[in-house]
Design an enzyme around this catalytic site. Structure first.
Site, PDB file in Angstrom:
ATOM      1  CB  CYS A 259      95.557  91.528  47.955  1.00 42.46           C
ATOM      2  SG  CYS A 259      94.117  92.064  48.915  1.00 42.46           S
ATOM      3  CB  CYS A 453      65.293 108.241  19.032  1.00 43.05           C
ATOM      4  SG  CYS A 453      63.710 108.163  19.927  1.00 43.05           S
ATOM      5  CB  CYS A 456      64.506 104.161  19.887  1.00 41.29           C
ATOM      6  SG  CYS A 456      63.256 104.992  18.883  1.00 41.29           S
ATOM      7  CB  CYS A 474      65.337 105.394   8.638  1.00 37.71           C
ATOM      8  SG  CYS A 474      66.152 104.565   7.260  1.00 37.71           S
ATOM      9  CG  HIS A 524      92.621  87.874  48.638  1.00 42.38           C
ATOM     10  ND1 HIS A 524      93.794  88.522  48.948  1.00 42.38           N
ATOM     11  CD2 HIS A 524      92.958  86.877  47.773  1.00 42.38           C
ATOM     12  CE1 HIS A 524      94.803  87.933  48.322  1.00 42.38           C
ATOM     13  NE2 HIS A 524      94.315  86.942  47.587  1.00 42.38           N
TER      14      HIS A 524
END
Length: 613
Positions: A259, A453, A456, A474, A524
């Site tokens: 299987c 970063c 963060c 920013c 299985h």
């Protein structure tokens, strides 16, 4: 391998298939020579015998170096410590039955359950009442003894199961402390050649030539002809069309712990072409001599019939298992319970020598990625996307490029222990933030990010790795807060050709699409597979052993079932409702339980990258 020049007259009568497996080296000196025992020599094939110096030669016991001074020696007769690697089998076929050789599935007849000692002159005749053991031939040749080597040709067999009889002498592939082959403990026995015969469970499967029809008594009456050429994968966009090809005797028929292989092959080839390059790469000098045969069996006897007739009989897959078991270092592929990654290692890495799908910044190349995360108790139903990003963050690695295929193993410890009781396979995997040198977007203003970063992560309004990318404008405002003063952002490597375009276009995001989920429950494996690319494509569930006809001598019945609710279960809203309504796993719908609770491996593809590879 035979040397370029050797004295053919000296070894006349010995088949080339035997000579090719000897270690040829300069004639040994007395200091390095290992003498054999002095009892009567047994002839090997038309008068050839193992002579007193460990070489193969005429039955008169004399040693004949070749014209260039080379003497063939049987590699595994020279003892190695148990810690060393096993040498090649001295012989590849049984002298008394050339149809049986290394890799053949056999039944072993025992005399009343007692192990027949290698020193016995002859093996007792087999009777119908003798107990039988089943296994695979791993080694053929004289056994090493304390004083050298025994001349009698013996057979080392790796058994399917550990014998029940505690008096039966078993090992892990060693004999007298010498490693002859590798297998699990208590699964190797050494017997006379006359005690081995072809496994009668497979006697109804004669050798098949392309296009021939086979007696299918053992696996049912459904025909499975060889299909040559190139058959494209199925592409089914409507549920009604999928329902037409589903039902019993659909997919790949399972047999004897197969299987793991059935579910993986079905996921890899039925509805997608992402792995098709494996089927058509020309053979290279470094490839295994049987590379093209493995490729042919995979293409013409499994993939093409699956795509054209929607059914592959177990004997077709059995041929692939025999090749993998014989040609790779992964043992037990014919009988033991294995995992998909073991199959992938055997087929992709060792035999087909495929290029690894994933190229990591750490320098490691691999075919699949195992998620390693610390459990977050706050996550009730974690998604693959969340765990994927956590794992890459914790490992501090990235992908060097977008892969055409990404196989992800769920966080587990063995087959049974799951880190999370339920995991949601993400329909779409955003890989933008884990690709090295890929443009990223500042989570604050949306412009091109220039810093990352890691501290963060999980602390911003933006979730995941996306919240770690910041632009130069920013970065100061983001880290102005007292809790983030100690954060140490690092510069990102921005593609130079994208910088001029950044002010004029949105930073692109890179996505991969889920196309299969391989699941496991009580050892299985089954699979959920998407019938085409696209958000609205239907899904089917596949089980290679969904039903069975008969008991011990019966056969398994594979089954494909459409799962119309699966696209809804994969949505954020649908999965949340399902998770909240079902307090315990038994309350989940059957297929939803397997999908959320038993996911073992998720497969993603990039349709864009597939076009160029």
């Amino acid at each position: 391998m035979l040397p370029d020049t050797y004295d053919k007259d000296s070894f006349d009568g010995i088949p080339l298939t035997v000579l090719e497996h000897f270690d040829w080296e300069d004639e040994p000196t007395e200091a390095t020579e290992r003498p054999l025992a002095s009892d009567a020599e047994e002839e090997l094939n038309d008068g050839a015998a193992i002579t007193a110096n460990g070489s193969i030669g005429p039955a008169d016991g004399t040693s004949h170096p070749t014209a260039n001074g080379l003497v063939p020696r049987i590699g595994s007769i020279s003892p190695e410590s148990d810690s060393g690697g096993p040498a090649a089998s001295p012989l590849q076929e049984l002298p008394n039955d050339p149809s049986l050789g290394v890799g053949s599935m056999v039944e072993v007849t025992l005399d009343g359950g007692a192990f027949e000692a290698p020193g016995a002159a002859t093996a007792p005749p087999a009777t119908m009442t003798d107990p039988l053991l089943y296994g695979v031939i791993r080694w053929i040749g004289p056994l090493p003894t304390g004083g050298g080597n025994h001349r009698k040709v013996m057979v080392g067999v790796e058994l399917e199961d550990e014998p029940i009889d505690p008096t039966l002498e078993t090992t892990n592939g060693t004999h007298n402390g010498v490693r002859l082959f590798r297998c699990p403990a208590n699964r190797a026995i050494f017997v006379h050649t006359s005690q081995c015969s072809r496994d009668r469970r497979f006697q109804d499967i004669p050798p098949m030539s392309p296009g021939s029809k086979t007696d299918t008594n053992m696996f049912g009456k459904v025909d499975c002809p060889v299909v040559k050429g190139r058959v494209p994968p199925l592409k089914i966009l409507k549920l009604e069309e999928l329902e037409e090809i589903c039902g019993k005797f659909k997919g790949i028929q399972g047999h004897h712990n197969s299987c793991y292989l059935d579910a993986t092959l079905f996921a890899m080839f039925t509805f997608t072409s992402v792995f098709d390059s494996l089927l058509f790469r020309p053979k290279e000098p470094e490839d295994n001599p049987q590379y093209e045969e493995v490729q042919r069996v995979l293409l013409e006897e499994i993939v093409n019939p699956l795509r054209k007739n929607h059914f592959v009989r177990a004997d077709r897959v059995l041929k692939l298992r025999q090749l993998l078991d014989r040609l790779s270092s992964v043992t037990g592929l014919m009988s033991e319970e294995k995992d998909p990654e073991e199959f992938l290692n055997s087929l992709l890495a060792q035999i087909l020598r495929a290029d690894p799908f994933l190229k990591l910044s750490s320098g490691l190349d691999t075919f699949y990625y195992q998620l390693f995360v610390e459990k977050d108790e706050r996550l009730n139903l974690p998604s693959v996307q969340q765990l994927f990003e956590q794992s890459f963050l914790a490992s501090n690695i990235k992908l060097k490029e977008v892969p055409s295929c990404l196989i992800i193993q769920m966080p587990r410890f063995g087959k049974n222990f799951k880190m999370y009781p339920r995991i949601l396979p993400s329909q779409v995997l955003d890989v933008t933030d884990i690709i090295e040198d890929s443009p990223r977007q500042c989570w604050v203003c949306g412009k091109l990010a220039e810093y990352e970063c890691r501290e963060c992560f999980g602390k911003m309004q933006c979730e995941g790795l996306e919240g770690t990318a910041i632009c130069k404008s920013c970065i100061d405002s983001v880290h102005h807060h007292s809790k983030r003063l100690n954060h140490k952002p690092v510069p990102l490597s921005v593609p130079q050709d994208f910088i001029p375009m950044a002010p004029h276009c949105e930073v692109p995001r890179l996505y991969m699409e889920l196309f299969a989920v391989v699941c496991i429950e009580t050892s299985h494996y089954v699979a959920f597979v998407k019938a085409a690319s696209g958000q609205d494509a239907p899904w089917c569930f596949f089980d290679s052993m969904a039903d069975r006809n008969g008991e011990q001598n019966g056969y398994n019945i594979p089954k494909m079932v459409p799962v119309p609710d699966l696209p809804r279960w994969l949505t954020e809203e649908g999965s949340r409702a399902l998770n909240e309504e079902a307090v315990n796993d038994k309350m989940l719908p059957e297929h939803a339980k397997r999908l959320l609770c038993d996911a073992y491996m998720c497969m993603y593809q990039s349709t864009d990258v597939m076009m160029y590879r």
